[in-house]
Each structure stands twice: as structure tokens, then as C-alpha cells.
Design an enzyme around this catalytic site. Structure first.
Site, PDB file in Angstrom:
ATOM      1  N   GLU A 157      70.987  49.897  35.763  1.00 30.32           N
ATOM      2  CA  GLU A 157      69.937  49.336  34.915  1.00 30.32           C
ATOM      3  C   GLU A 157      70.437  48.747  33.595  1.00 30.32           C
ATOM      4  OE1 GLU A 157      67.322  48.568  36.107  1.00 30.32           O
ATOM      5  OE2 GLU A 157      67.164  49.859  37.874  1.00 30.32           O
ATOM      6  N   HIS A 192      69.939  42.133  40.118  1.00 27.08           N
ATOM      7  CA  HIS A 192      70.322  43.385  40.777  1.00 27.08           C
ATOM      8  C   HIS A 192      71.058  43.127  42.088  1.00 27.08           C
ATOM      9  CE1 HIS A 192      69.100  46.880  38.614  1.00 27.08           C
ATOM     10  NE2 HIS A 192      67.810  46.631  38.596  1.00 27.08           N
ATOM     11  N   ALA A 247      58.592  46.333  39.339  1.00 29.66           N
ATOM     12  CA  ALA A 247      59.158  45.576  40.450  1.00 29.66           C
ATOM     13  C   ALA A 247      60.354  46.334  41.008  1.00 29.66           C
ATOM     14  CB  ALA A 247      59.611  44.200  39.962  1.00 29.66           C
ATOM     15  N   ASN A 295      64.649  45.558  46.242  1.00 27.98           N
ATOM     16  CA  ASN A 295      65.085  45.735  47.629  1.00 27.98           C
ATOM     17  C   ASN A 295      65.841  44.507  48.130  1.00 27.98           C
ATOM     18  OD1 ASN A 295      63.293  48.106  47.745  1.00 27.98           O
ATOM     19  ND2 ASN A 295      61.694  46.549  47.655  1.00 27.98           N
ATOM     20  N   HIS A 336      65.567  39.865  36.421  1.00 29.87           N
ATOM     21  CA  HIS A 336      66.106  41.231  36.493  1.00 29.87           C
ATOM     22  C   HIS A 336      66.297  41.665  37.945  1.00 29.87           C
ATOM     23  CE1 HIS A 336      66.573  45.430  35.059  1.00 29.87           C
ATOM     24  NE2 HIS A 336      66.011  45.713  36.217  1.00 29.87           N
ATOM     25  N   GLU A 337      65.258  41.512  38.735  1.00 26.84           N
ATOM     26  CA  GLU A 337      65.360  41.971  40.127  1.00 26.84           C
ATOM     27  C   GLU A 337      66.366  41.120  40.905  1.00 26.84           C
ATOM     28  OE1 GLU A 337      64.085  44.763  40.446  1.00 26.84           O
ATOM     29  OE2 GLU A 337      62.757  44.665  38.712  1.00 26.84           O
TER      30      GLU A 337
END
Ligand SMILES: [Zn+2]
Length: 1012
Positions: free
Chosen positions: A461, A440, A379, A382, A436-437
Site C-alpha cells: 500500500e 497495484h 476498490a 484483483n 491506485h488499483e
């Protein structure tokens, strides 16, 4: 980004020397890649690459060589680089990029307007860049510098030109304008477009480029490409340069004011971009457009656009404390729309969790996620538009498993590119990746990394993995289970990586290729280092540090040092010594030199020493508890010791009676712990029975299992160890608890990769037999109790709805473990009849994928050629395939379950199957990646398994270099650890790969490194 830390690690130049075997093709390919980083990391006063000399036409090789030697270079890296400019062979060698050579940009793009005109077979991308002077003088061309210095004997530097990255093979330049006028005074060389400084002046410039690209032919899946009928993008790490010309590096943060996407309305009704949609409408000939605006400055690697015929589910989330109502929408192809609900709930949980735990709120009005089938990674985060590999987002009990069985989950690592043998619910794993995404958005997007060296740890990360681990622990309501799983994933591939030729610090000092840089060390060990901050500073202290980090750096591109400073300043502590973790590779060892109780003074002494690749001691937090040796009661709860010296003694006073220490509780540091006990197994059995720390109780049993397996492998007597194991196993089996996962883990043998990591010479076949022997001994001894437990769990679960909560997952995990024990007893015809019937009955009755998949795997693994066994196995394989009804994810599982066990001939036949495709990364990993996890047939003595893998890697390399480079890991990671005969067969395949022509830079670098 969730990217596989598997086969390829960062490629450090010191291990990749110039080779006489370089063909000209390989040279140019390698150059094309490494030259792309030239201007970001150009060492001051030296040339970055020969390619810049060639294209600039300002300094030829002959001219360069004519320069006085004193001007050709200095010492250290400079001399190394300069020496490469003195011979033809050396000049084309891959160039090492050094962190210390980072240079700020001479010009920056502050604002961007993009327009995509998507048409079948041709997409035109027009970009308008607002260019402003940057902070740095940038990477100067050697030739410019030397000419200036040589001709005028003046050491002042000329103003650098503006360099825009653009991959030559992907972009067809149609036109360039500077400040609204046609511009021709540019140069293109390799993968760069150069606008002379003289044309730009000192003020603001506007540069318009128009390029043509062909997403339909982009099999690399980097840049803009087509996945099925959907156009989508992947830009991390270097995909944006395959879309348009741009300073494609993370420290250029720009506002994308306007991104206009136009496409055919019938085939692409959905048009998505980062940020918020500000305009849409229709144009001529059935076409339409949408305009997106992202108000937050971002690096190009976070750019995304999607155009396709997608359906969606939507919901909303209201943030706190602002009360912003965020529109949430998840897109996929129509047939998968019903499988998105789990991800939507996970997204809302993630948003709430980040507010609760870190006070971090979402910042846009829209959050979109798109699921696509053809994606290299898991994944991508963006801004406001996440792109997911459909395998990581589509959830349905019928297709998603809990990944319990070690063999299966170990395989998932290869297939799904997960961290390692993640042995908990796949559904929870999806939740973790959604989290997780999402996380970010702050740790990676709002505060991003200055350069790709920083990607590893804080930025972005390691920190984000730590955050998703904590999130999952909270959601599962069991941090112990989560910790066990995370440590398993660390000790499998990461420890192996850190002890082999691919070892590197979490923040390497140099690299060649960014695409090969997403390693287990970067993700798993990076997260461990963040966890150690938390352990040292405590929960509140860690939060204070995070708050200060965001306060100082929101909207900037920063470094790992900035993160450390924020943690230190917020807590007023000195973390200078802790910083050594950033630059130390390898797994440190902590040894218990002394563990002594002095009855006279009622003092317990614990002396620890440390050994690592650092000359100076690391700051290692060691969590310790003390247990009374007589009563088993805990007399000192968990306390964190700061091991800061090479050898240090800790004293515990007022201890009434002898104690046994429980050391490294919760795995408080990523180290190997070596004991010095007189009777280690007795102490392990004591801890297995009495330790109050869930992790260390599990750890003690794991060590006993490990001892027994290795004893069996060496042909030694296992009886004493097995008696301890029986004791612990029986206790676990009888446990009356709701925490079925902890119960199951206590009875689960260590994973193969964890065991392999402890062997000097790999022996997968021997290890498998030894593991089975230990498992079979347990199964025979407790056969009735195991069967009773299986029956009891089966009846407890009957009639209940399928649920994805910790208890239900634990029940499934435990029941499948019981099945595995029952089925491993297959030495006689009668045993095989009983085992195959049991597995087949579960297969037929199963509702969830977890039970079905585990039953099928047991059937596939079963030995014996009796008609009934074969017919049950073949029938289950066929039913599994038919039930899939073409579902991509289930078909992937069908391939992977077979590939990890069946013969090479059968794997070859599967590679000819109509459902197999080399172009889909998931499918490729399902067969080829899974085959390299096939203990028996991959390691066939005649080398046929290695040969098959080599041939497939060569084929994939023509389509998708990132994938071929990773699949080659099956040969690279292992050959040097095998007995000579097998190792040389593997190496021979690597050498064959090194000779293929043309070879992609990704594979070339990986293979070259692997041959060292
Ligand atoms: Zn990530």
C-alpha cells in the site's frame, strides 16, 4: 486495495490482555479469527492455539498440562504463549501474531481449477488443488511436537499436515477427494481442514473439495456475496476462505488455470473472472458458463469473480513497447452506465503514466472493472478484474463534487473512507483511485507481499499510494496542491493515530486481526516513507531502485527488507539507518536548536535535533532553502540535508547577509517541526510573503491561523496574530493568478482534525466556535473584496461548460470558499437574510454537485430561526432529495450533509427514512459515520449522541462486522482525549458494546483495544 484507514487500526496484542469478562461465545469467536493465522506464524516449538489441540485429538489440555514444564515453552514470546496454555482463561485469550515467527508453508498449492455453480439460494464451489511440497516444515502442532519430544525424547520434528483455511460458518463441505478417490481421513476444526501428512506423501497431490455456500445471506460482504442483483467477491484479506478451502495467505502464489462460472443466463448474462476468457457456452435450462484463465501466479486475496446483469462501456489501449492491444471494459448497472466515461479515461491515463514513469506495462489482454453498490472498501485490485465501490468510480458533474469545503471534505473521510480531508476534486480523486488499483498490478500483484506484515509499506500500500499521489500530481499539473492535500490527510488522522493507543510502526511486529489492519499509518505514513527514499536518492536513483526491485522479485512474494535492499544496491548506498523508519512508531519531532548567521565568516549555522521512539537516530531528509532577510530573495535554493544524528549542525558558507531558513520544504519528512525563533509570528509572516516553496508558504499561513484559533479558544488577545493574517489574506485575495487552488488554500483555515491533533484535551465545540470567530473576523474585514471576488468568479464561470481540469476545479474551489466566508457572517437577522439568500441563489443556479452541495451545507449550518431562513433551508433539502431521483450516490450525500449538522432527533428520524439501510455500507457511513463528525449534537453533554452511535454500531455488528468495527471509531479514537465527563460517557458506550453477546471478533477486538 483502497481501504479506510479510519476508525480501526491494527490491534496489537500487548494492548489486549485476557479478560475475565470473556464469555464463552466471545472466546470462540476470537479464537476462530486468530487461529486462522496459526500455521503461517506458528512459533517454532510452541503451539499456536488451543483450538488445534482440541481438534487434533492428539493432545488434550490435560495431556498438555501433564508435560514437563521444560517442554512447555521457553522465553520471550514463547513463554508468553506457553503461559497461555496453562490455565483455561489464558488458553482462550486472543493470540498475538509475530512477524519474526513467520514460517514458510510445508505444502503449497501450485495450480487451481475452480468451478462455481451459481443458483438462487445455493452456490456450489468445486475446487481442484495441485499440492506440492513447500519450503518450510510449517507450523507444527504443539501436541505433535511435545508428544514426539516427550515420548521419544527426540527433538526431531514430525512432518506437518496440510492445513486449508475454510470459514466454518460460511462453508458447507459436501465432499473431498484425494488423487481422484473419495477421502475421509481428514479433520475439520474450527476454520481449518487438515489433511494428514501421512496421506500426502512427498510428491504432488490433487485435492478436490466441493462446498456449498449462500452468497445471498452474506451480509459481511467478504467472500462471494450479492450486491443488488450482482454476485461479486471480496477476498482481501481473508475472504477466499469463505468461498472454498485453501491456504489463504499471501505467500501461496498459484496459477488459476481454469475458473468456470455457471449461472442463469437471463439474470446473470455477464460472467467475469481474473485473466483472460478462454471458453464460453450454454447449458441446459437457460443457463450459461464462462471459463477464465489467469496465467500469472497470484495469492488468493487477488481472486475475483462477478456474475450479474451488467452493462458496460469498452475501449482499448495499446501498450508500449510491446504493442499489446488491451481490451478495456467497465461494467455497472444499466442506470449508471453513462457515468463510467471519466473512469475509462482515467484508466488509460494510468496505463500510460506507469509506462512513462516506471517502464511498467500491462500484461493481460483484458482489463475489466466492475462497479458495485455494496462494497466495504473503496476498490480492490484483483488481477485483471478490479471491483469498485460505485461511489468511487461513477462520475457525473451532477453527482460528483469537488469536495472543497473543509467541513464537507472532512466528512467525506468518514463517509467515503478516504484518506482524510481530501480537499480536491472528487473527480480527480476517482482518477487517483483508478490509478491506485491499476498501479497495484505491479506493486502488489506481480510482486506481492510475503505476509500481511508487509502490506503496510513497500508491499503494497505505501508504495502504491506514493505512486497514485505522483500520478495525481502530474494529472493535476500541480504537485504543490497535491502535496498540500496529502499532508493535510497525513496530519489529520495519521498523526492522531500515531499519538494515541492505536499507534504502530508502518511495519508492525505483531497483530491479531488483519481486517482491522488497514490504517492511516499503513497508507499515509507508508507513502511518506517511500517518498523519503525518493527525496534521499533523487528521481533517477529511485527509478534505478524500482527497476532492480522488479528485476529481482517479479513473480514473488517478498518483504520490506527486499525493497530496501533493491534501493540500496541500485544506488550503492547504505540505507541501514533509514530502515529504522520501519520499526519506529509515533511522529518524530525535529527541533531547530540554532539558526544563526555569522557576518564575519559569512556563514549560516543551522542546528537541528531529533526525538522519536527510536533509541537511535533516524535518517531524516530535511529540505531547506535560505531567504535573504532584507530583500526576501532566495539565496539558496532547495537543498536536502541528511539529518542522521540526534543533534547535528549544518553550515552554509559564502552567504552574504542574514537569512531566514525555510525548513522542511515540501514536507520532506513526516515529522513535527518545532521552531526556536525569537519572534515566530514575524518569521511566519515573512515566509508567508516571500518563500519560493509553495508548500512552506502555505504552511506559514496555516501556522498563523492555528495560533489565532487557539488564542481565541483560550480567550486571549488575537489582535497581533490577526494583523499578520489580514496581511497574508489580503495579499492572497488580490493575487492575480491562474492557480486558483493554491490561492484558495492560502485562505482556508486548518482542518478540525489537524487542530485537534495539537490539543491535549479535545474540545470540538470550542474549536468550532473559535474557528468561526477567526473566519468571521476575516469575513467582516474583507467583506466587500470577498463579495467582489465571488461575483467576479461567478461571472467568469457563467456560460462555460463544466470542466474537470485544474483551473476549473480551482475556480469552483475559490468561489465556494468565498461563499463560505460570506455565509459565516450570520449573527444578526439582516446578516442571516443576506447569507441565506446568497446560498440559496447559488443552490438554485448551480450546475455541478460541488456548488450545489456547498450551498446546501451553508444553509444547513446557518443559525437563526427566521421563517425565511428555515424555509430556504428546508426547501433546499427537499429539492436536493427530489433532484436525486433515487440516485444512490446523491442520496448518500443528502444523508451525510444533514447528519453532520442537524439535531439527534432529526438524525434518528433519518435513520427511519425509507431510503436508509443498515445493510449498505455507504449509506450507513452517510448517516452514522457522518453523525460522529457532528460537532455539536454528537457531543451533546447528556451523552445522547454517543448512546445513539453505540446502539447503531451494535445493530450493524449483526450484519457486517468490518463496518461495525470501523463505525465504533467515533467512540474509540476520542474518549480518552476528552474531559473526564464526556470521556466517561463515551467509554460507557464502549463498555456496553463490549458486553453485547454475540459480538463479532472484529468489533470485540476493536472495542477491547479502544478501552485501553
Ligand atoms: Zn491499495
Amino acid at each position: 486495495m483502497r481501504f479506510p484507514p479510519s476508525a480501526t487500526a491494527s490491534l496489537l496484542l500487548s494492548l489486549l490482555s485476557p479478560s475475565a469478562a470473556f464469555s464463552s461465545t466471545r472466546r470462540s469467536l476470537a479464537l476462530a479469527r486468530h487461529a486462522t493465522f496459526r500455521h503461517q506464524f506458528a512459533p517454532s516449538s510452541v503451539c499456536a492455539s488451543q483450538s488445534s489441540i482440541a481438534f487434533s485429538n492428539q493432545c488434550t489440555k490435560r495431556e498438555l498440562l501433564a508435560l514437563p514444564l521444560s517442554l512447555r515453552g521457553g522465553t520471550s514470546s514463547s513463554s508468553a504463549l506457553m503461559s497461555t496454555a496453562t490455565t483455561e482463561e489464558a488458553m482462550v485469550a486472543p493470540r498475538e501474531i509475530f512477524r519474526k515467527d513467520y514460517k514458510p508453508l510445508p505444502y503449497k498449492v501450485s495450480n487451481v481449477e475452480l468451478s462455481f455453480d451459481i443458483r438462487d439460494g445455493k452456490t456450489v464451489v468445486e475446487s481442484l488443488l495441485t499440492v506440492v511440497p513447500g519450503e518450510g516444515d510449517g507450523g507444527k502442532f504443539l501436541c505433535q511436537l511435545f508428544f514426539t519430544a516427550y515420548m521419544s525424547n527426540v527433538h526431531s520434528l514430525v512432518k506437518s499436515d496440510l492445513i486449508l483455511d475454510g470459514e466454518a460458518a460460511a462453508l458447507n463441505l459436501l465432499s473431498i477427494q484425494l488423487n481422484g478417490k473419495d477421502f475421509t481421513d481428514y479433520k475439520i476444526a474450527g476454520d481449518e481442514l487438515v489433511i494428514p501428512a501421512s496421506a500426502l506423501g512427498d510428491g504432488i497431490s490433487k485435492i478436490t473439495t466441493k462446498v456449498e455456500i449462500e452468497p445471498e445471506k452474506n451480509t459481511q460482504l467478504s467472500g462471494l456475496y450479492k450486491s443488488g442483483a450482482t454476485y461479486c467477491t471480496q477476498c482481501e484479506a481473508m475472504g477466499f476462505r469463505r468461498i472454498t478451502f485453501y491456504p489463504d495467505r499471501p505467500d501461496n502464489m498459484a496459477v488459476f488455470d481454469r475458473v468456470r462460472i455457471e449461472a442463469d443466463k437471463a439474470s446473470c448474462p455477464v460472467l467475469l473472472g481474473n485473466g483472460n476468457k478462454i471458453e464460453e457456452g450454454e447449458t441446459e435450462d437457460g443457463r450459461h458458463y464462462a471459463v477464465w484463465q489467469d496465467p500469472f501466479p497470484k495469492p488468493s486475496y487477488l481472486f475475483c469473480t462477478v456474475a450479474g446483469n451488467l452493462e458496460s462501456i469498452s475501449s482499448s489501449y495499446t501498450t508500449r513497447p510491446s504493442g499489446r492491444k488491451v481490451h478495456l471494459e467497465l461494467f455497472s448497472e444499466r442506470e449508471n452506465i453513462s457515468k463510467l466515461g471519466h473512469a475509462m479515461e482515467a484508466l488509460k491515463k494510468s496505463m500510460k503514466w506507469d509506462e512513462d514513469e516506471f517502464g511498467l506495462e500491462y500484461d493481460l489482454d483484458i482489463y475489466n472493472i466492475v462497479a458495485a453498490n455494496d462494497v466495504n472498501m473503496a476498490a480492490m485490485e484483483n488481477k485483471g478484474l478490479n471491483l469498485f465501490n460505485s461511489a468511487w468510480i461513477l462520475a457525473d458533474p451532477k453527482i460528483s463534487n469537488d469536495a472543497d469545503y473543509e467541513q464537507v471534505s472532512e466528512l467525506l473521510y468518514a463517509i467515503r473512507n478516504v484518506k482524510d480531508e481530501i480537499s480536491h476534486s472528487w473527480l480527480i480523486q476517482i482518477e487517483s483511485v483508478i490509478g491506485h488499483e491499476y498501479f497495484h498490478n505491479w506493486t502488489g500483484n506481480r510482486v506481492t507481499c510475503r505476509d500481511w506484515f508487509q502490506v503496510c509499506l513497500t508491499l503494497k500500500e505505501g508504495l502504491t499510494v506514493y505512486r497514485d499521489q505522483e500520478f495525481s500530481g502530474d494529472m493535476m499539473n500541480s504537485h504543490a496542491v497535491k502535496r498540500i492535500e496529502d499532508v493535510k490527510s497525513l496530519r489529520g488522522p495519521q498523526f492522531a493515530e500515531d499519538s494515541g493507543p492505536l499507534s504502530h510502526p508502518i511495519r508492525p511486529e505483531s497483530y491479531i486481526s488483519m481486517d482491522n489492519f488497514y490504517t492511516s499509518t499503513v497508507y499515509s505514513k507508508g507513502a511518506e516513507v517511500i517518498r523519503m527514499y525518493r527525496t534521499i536518492l533523487g528521481k533517477e536513483g529511485f527509478r534505478k531502485g524500482m527497476d532492480l526491485y522488479f528485476e529481482r522479485h517479479d513473480g514473488s512474494a517478498v518483504t520490506c527488507d527486499d525493497f530496501l535492499s533493491a534501493m540500496a544496491d541500485a544506488n550503492k548506498v547504505d540505507l541501514t539507518q533509514f530502515a529504522r523508519w520501519y520499526s519506529t512508531n509515533g511522529t518524530p519531532t525535529v527541533t531547530v536548536d540554532e539558526s544563526r548567521y555569522d557576518a564575519d565568516t559569512k556563514t549560516f549555522y543551522l542546528t537541528l535535533s531529533q526525538k522519536s521512539n527510536s533509541d537511535e537516530p533516524l535518517h531524516i531528509p530535511i529540505a531547506v532553502g535560505l531567504l535573504d532577510r532584507n530583500s526576501g530573495k532566495e539565496v539558496l535554493p532547495t537543498t536536502v540535508l541528511d539529518l542522521k544524528e540526534m543533534r547535528q549542525t549544518f553550515e552554509f558558507s559564502e552567504i552574504d547577509g542574514d537569512v531566514l531558513p525555510s525548513i522542511l520544504r515540501g514536507f520532506s519528512a513526516p515529522v513535527k517541526l518545532v521552531g526556536s525563533s525569537e519572534d515566530e509570528e514575524q518569521d511566519l509572516a515573512f515566509l508567508a510573503s516571500h518563500d519560493t516553496d509553495d508548500f512552506n508558504r502555505w504552511e506559514a499561513v496555516q501556522k498563523l491561523y492555528t495560533n489565532a484559533i487557539f488564542q481565541s479558544l483560550r480567550g486571549e488577545d488575537t489582535s497581533r496574530t490577526m494583523n499578520y493574517i489580514y496581511e497574508a489574506f489580503e495579499r492572497s485575495l488580490k493575487l492575480d493568478t491562474d492557480d486558483f487552488s493554491i490561492q484558495a488554500y492560502a485562505m482556508t483555515l486548518p482542518t478540525r482534525s489537524t487542530l485537534e491533533g495539537q490539543m491535549d484535551v479535545a474540545d470540538p465545540v470550542g474549536l468550532r466556535h473559535a474557528g468561526k470567530e477567526v473566519m468571521m473576523s476575516i469575513a467582516r474585514r474583507f467583506n466587500d473584496q470577498i463579495r467582489d471576488k465571488y461575483t467576479q468568479l461567478t461571472s467568469d464561470m457563467e456560460g462555460k461548460d463544466f470542466a474537470v481540469d485544474a483551473q476549473s476545479i480551482g475556480q469552483r474551489r475559490l468561489r465556494n470558499l468565498m461563499l463560505n466566508y460570506l455565509c459565516c457572517v450570520d449573527e444578526t437577522e439582516e446578516e442571516r437574510e443576506i447569507a441565506s439568500k446568497l446560498a440559496y441563489d447559488q443552490f438554485e443556479a448551480s450546475y455541478g454537485m460541488n456548488d450545489k452541495q456547498n450551498a446546501l451545507l451553508n444553509l444547513i449550518m446557518m443559525t437563526g430561526e427566521e421563517e425565511k431562513v428555515i424555509s430556504r433551508r428546508e426547501s433546499a433539502i427537499q429539492i436536493f432529495y427530489d433532484d436525486a431521483k433515487g440516485d444512490q450516490l446523491v442520496i448518500n450525500k443528502w444523508f451525510q450533509l444533514q447528519a453532520q449538522e442537524v439535531t439527534l432527533d432529526r438524525v434518528k428520524a433519518l435513520s427511519e427514512h425509507e431510503d436508509f439501510s443498515l445493510e449498505n455500507p455507504n449509506r450507513c457511513r452517510s448517516l452514522i459515520g457522518a453523525f460522529s463528525a457532528n460537532n455539536i449534537h454528537y457531543h451533546a453533554e447528556d451523552g445522547s449522541g454517543y448512546q445513539f452511535l453505540g446502539e447503531m454500531v451494535a445493530k450493524v455488528d449483526k450484519l457486517n462486522p468490518q463496518l461495525s468495527s470501523r463505525l465504533a471509531g467515533g467512540l474509540i479514537k476520542k474518549w480518552s482525549r476528552f474531559p473526564e465527563k464526556q470521556g466517561s460517557l463515551m467509554k460507557a458506550e464502549l463498555e456496553k458494546l463490549a458486553r453485547i453477546d454475540p459480538i463479532s471478533p472484529d468489533l470485540f477486538e476493536t472495542v477491547s483495544r479502544g478501552l485501553k
